[in-house]
Design a protein around this motif. Structure first.
Motif, PDB file in Angstrom:
ATOM      1  N   PHE A  65       0.815  -1.208   0.000  1.00 43.71           N
ATOM      2  CA  PHE A  65       0.000   0.000   0.000  1.00 43.71           C
ATOM      3  C   PHE A  65       0.851   1.261   0.000  1.00 43.71           C
ATOM      4  CE2 PHE A  65      -3.514  -2.760   1.619  1.00 43.71           C
ATOM      5  CZ  PHE A  65      -4.364  -2.527   0.549  1.00 43.71           C
ATOM      6  N   ARG A  66       1.987   1.245   0.681  1.00 36.42           N
ATOM      7  CA  ARG A  66       2.888   2.415   0.652  1.00 36.42           C
ATOM      8  C   ARG A  66       3.446   2.634  -0.751  1.00 36.42           C
ATOM      9  NH1 ARG A  66       6.251   1.943   6.320  1.00 36.42           N
ATOM     10  NH2 ARG A  66       4.507   2.563   7.649  1.00 36.42           N
ATOM     11  N   LYS A 123       2.006   1.701  -3.571  1.00 32.96           N
ATOM     12  CA  LYS A 123       0.897   2.186  -4.395  1.00 32.96           C
ATOM     13  C   LYS A 123       0.660   3.668  -4.151  1.00 32.96           C
ATOM     14  CE  LYS A 123      -1.489  -0.871  -6.764  1.00 32.96           C
ATOM     15  NZ  LYS A 123      -1.541  -0.859  -8.194  1.00 32.96           N
ATOM     16  N   LYS A 124       0.743   4.087  -2.897  1.00 29.31           N
ATOM     17  CA  LYS A 124       0.516   5.485  -2.546  1.00 29.31           C
ATOM     18  C   LYS A 124       1.579   6.388  -3.172  1.00 29.31           C
ATOM     19  CE  LYS A 124      -0.799   8.242   1.419  1.00 29.31           C
ATOM     20  NZ  LYS A 124      -0.967   8.265   2.875  1.00 29.31           N
ATOM     21  N   LYS A 125       2.807   5.870  -3.297  1.00 25.26           N
ATOM     22  CA  LYS A 125       3.893   6.632  -3.913  1.00 25.26           C
ATOM     23  C   LYS A 125       3.836   6.566  -5.438  1.00 25.26           C
ATOM     24  CE  LYS A 125       7.159   6.200  -0.119  1.00 25.26           C
ATOM     25  NZ  LYS A 125       8.449   5.670   0.298  1.00 25.26           N
ATOM     26  N   GLY A 126       2.909   5.782  -5.983  1.00 25.50           N
ATOM     27  CA  GLY A 126       2.746   5.687  -7.421  1.00 25.50           C
ATOM     28  C   GLY A 126       3.638   4.669  -8.080  1.00 25.50           C
ATOM     29  N   HIS A 173      -4.348   9.310 -15.497  1.00 28.94           N
ATOM     30  CA  HIS A 173      -3.542   9.967 -14.467  1.00 28.94           C
ATOM     31  C   HIS A 173      -3.735  11.466 -14.566  1.00 28.94           C
ATOM     32  CE1 HIS A 173      -1.587   6.345 -13.213  1.00 28.94           C
ATOM     33  NE2 HIS A 173      -1.142   6.096 -14.452  1.00 28.94           N
TER      34      HIS A 173
END
Length: 62
Positions: A30-31, A33-36, A61
């Motif tokens: 999840f981290r 994914k959050k950072k892209g 995007h």
């Protein structure tokens, strides 16, 4: 209750370790994914060679 815990301490410790490892993997995912970051491999070379390149990311995007 104490007897149950003492009889199964090895199983409980292994279970806690497995749960901790799975939780760390999920949090890491999840981290990222959050950072892209991509989940299509992680080689840093993009998704051009990924078989799921068209499905992995949306083209919307902002």
């Amino acid at each position: 209750m104490l007897t149950f815990l003492l009889d199964n301490i090895g199983t409980i410790v292994v279970l806690l370790i497995v749960v901790a490892v799975v939780a760390a993997i999920i949090i890491s995912h999840f981290r990222a994914k959050k950072k892209g970051k991509s989940s299509c491999g992680g080689c840093g070379c993009g998704c051009a060679s990924c078989a799921m390149a068209g499905k992995c990311h949306s083209n919307n995007h902002k």
